[in-house]
Design an enzyme around this catalytic site. Structure first.
Site, mmCIF file in Angstrom:
data_model
loop_
_atom_site.group_PDB
_atom_site.id
_atom_site.type_symbol
_atom_site.label_atom_id
_atom_site.label_comp_id
_atom_site.label_asym_id
_atom_site.label_seq_id
_atom_site.Cartn_x
_atom_site.Cartn_y
_atom_site.Cartn_z
ATOM 1 N N GLY A 68 0.696 -1.283 -0.008
ATOM 2 C CA GLY A 68 -0.060 -0.079 0.069
ATOM 3 C C GLY A 68 0.850 1.135 0.037
ATOM 4 N N SER A 71 0.172 4.303 5.444
ATOM 5 C CA SER A 71 -1.058 3.458 5.495
ATOM 6 C C SER A 71 -1.263 2.447 6.821
ATOM 7 C CB SER A 71 -1.376 2.714 4.251
ATOM 8 O OG SER A 71 -0.366 1.840 3.982
ATOM 9 N N LYS A 103 1.407 -0.020 7.137
ATOM 10 C CA LYS A 103 2.110 -1.374 6.729
ATOM 11 C C LYS A 103 2.995 -1.972 7.716
ATOM 12 C CE LYS A 103 3.835 0.115 2.979
ATOM 13 N NZ LYS A 103 3.561 1.586 3.273
ATOM 14 N N GLU A 107 10.137 -2.834 4.254
ATOM 15 C CA GLU A 107 10.627 -2.167 3.132
ATOM 16 C C GLU A 107 11.010 -2.957 1.923
ATOM 17 O OE1 GLU A 107 9.815 0.822 3.072
ATOM 18 O OE2 GLU A 107 9.455 1.219 5.282
ATOM 19 N N CYS A 135 -6.082 10.752 1.939
ATOM 20 C CA CYS A 135 -5.383 11.688 1.041
ATOM 21 C C CYS A 135 -5.359 13.359 1.926
ATOM 22 C CB CYS A 135 -6.290 12.105 -0.066
ATOM 23 S SG CYS A 135 -6.064 13.442 -1.116
#
Length: 213
Positions: A17, A21, A23, A92, A148
């Site tokens: 994503g 977000s 992760k 990552e 956003c």
């Protein structure tokens, strides 16, 4: 989430994503649950991500941290995994080479659970590093969204900024940074000036407009 997790064999699960977000937070949650269950776990993280003071930890934006071993490429992961390990976590993954896909498959075939987290698209909106291949091969996929910063809708794009302005497509793909260099944006608010001009040439009257017009 897609697919069904096997119960007796190894498998690959990918958390992907946009930036911001959650992760890494989700990766940490899964690792901690595995540790509570008594599983032997090894964690790896690309050495390129030094946003947290040069300490090689998996860090979420809400402050949660867990120690990880830095790696430069997929070969190092293969060399460092203990055969007795049951769960391998990689954070990552977008910064690693495509060989991480073969390593993840080989470890899963050996009976291990592989948890991979990474940003699936670069700042241009294109597949980032090996993430596309990992998503295609994984048994389980979770794609997370952020909010956003412009309109408040679900964000799926990474907006790179230079001096507060959208970065052109010609910049380097890998440029590590945090909130000072990136924002989470939706498709409508995501701007890549030179790419958007090319889209307007391809689809006259339909391409995205931006502030530089």
């Amino acid at each position: 989430m897609t697919g069904r997790t096997p119960s007796r064999h190894g498998w690959v699960e990918v958390v992907s994503g946009v930036m911001f977000s959650g992760k890494s937070e989700e990766l940490i949650r899964r690792v901690r649950r595995a540790l509570i269950a008594g599983r032997r776990v090894q964690l790896f993280k690309s050495h390129l991500d030094d946003r947290y003071g040069g300490e090689f930890r998996i860090s979420s934006h809400d402050g949660r941290q867990i120690d990880a071993e830095p790696v430069s490429n997929s070969v190092q992961i293969a060399e460092k995994v203990d055969p007795a390990t049951q769960v391998v976590a990689i954070d990552e993954a977008q910064f690693l080479d495509d060989g991480v896909c073969e390593v993840a498959d080989a470890l899963a075939d050996a009976g291990m659970r592989i948890i991979v987290a990474g940003t699936d698209m670069d700042f241009r909106g294109e597949p980032f590093g090996p993430m596309g291949l990992l998503l295609a091969r994984a048994e389980r996929i979770d794609k997370l969204t952020a909010i956003c910063v412009v309109c408040g809708e679900p964000a799926t794009k990474n907006q790179r900024l230079i001096d507060g302005e959208p970065a052109p497509a010609e910049g380097p793909t890998i440029q590590v940074g945090g909130a000072e260099s990136y924002e989470a944006r939706c498709r409508g608010c995501h701007v890549v000036p030179t790419r958007d001009r090319a889209q307007r040439e391809l689809l006259p009257g339909r391409g995205k407009r931006w502030a530089g017009d």
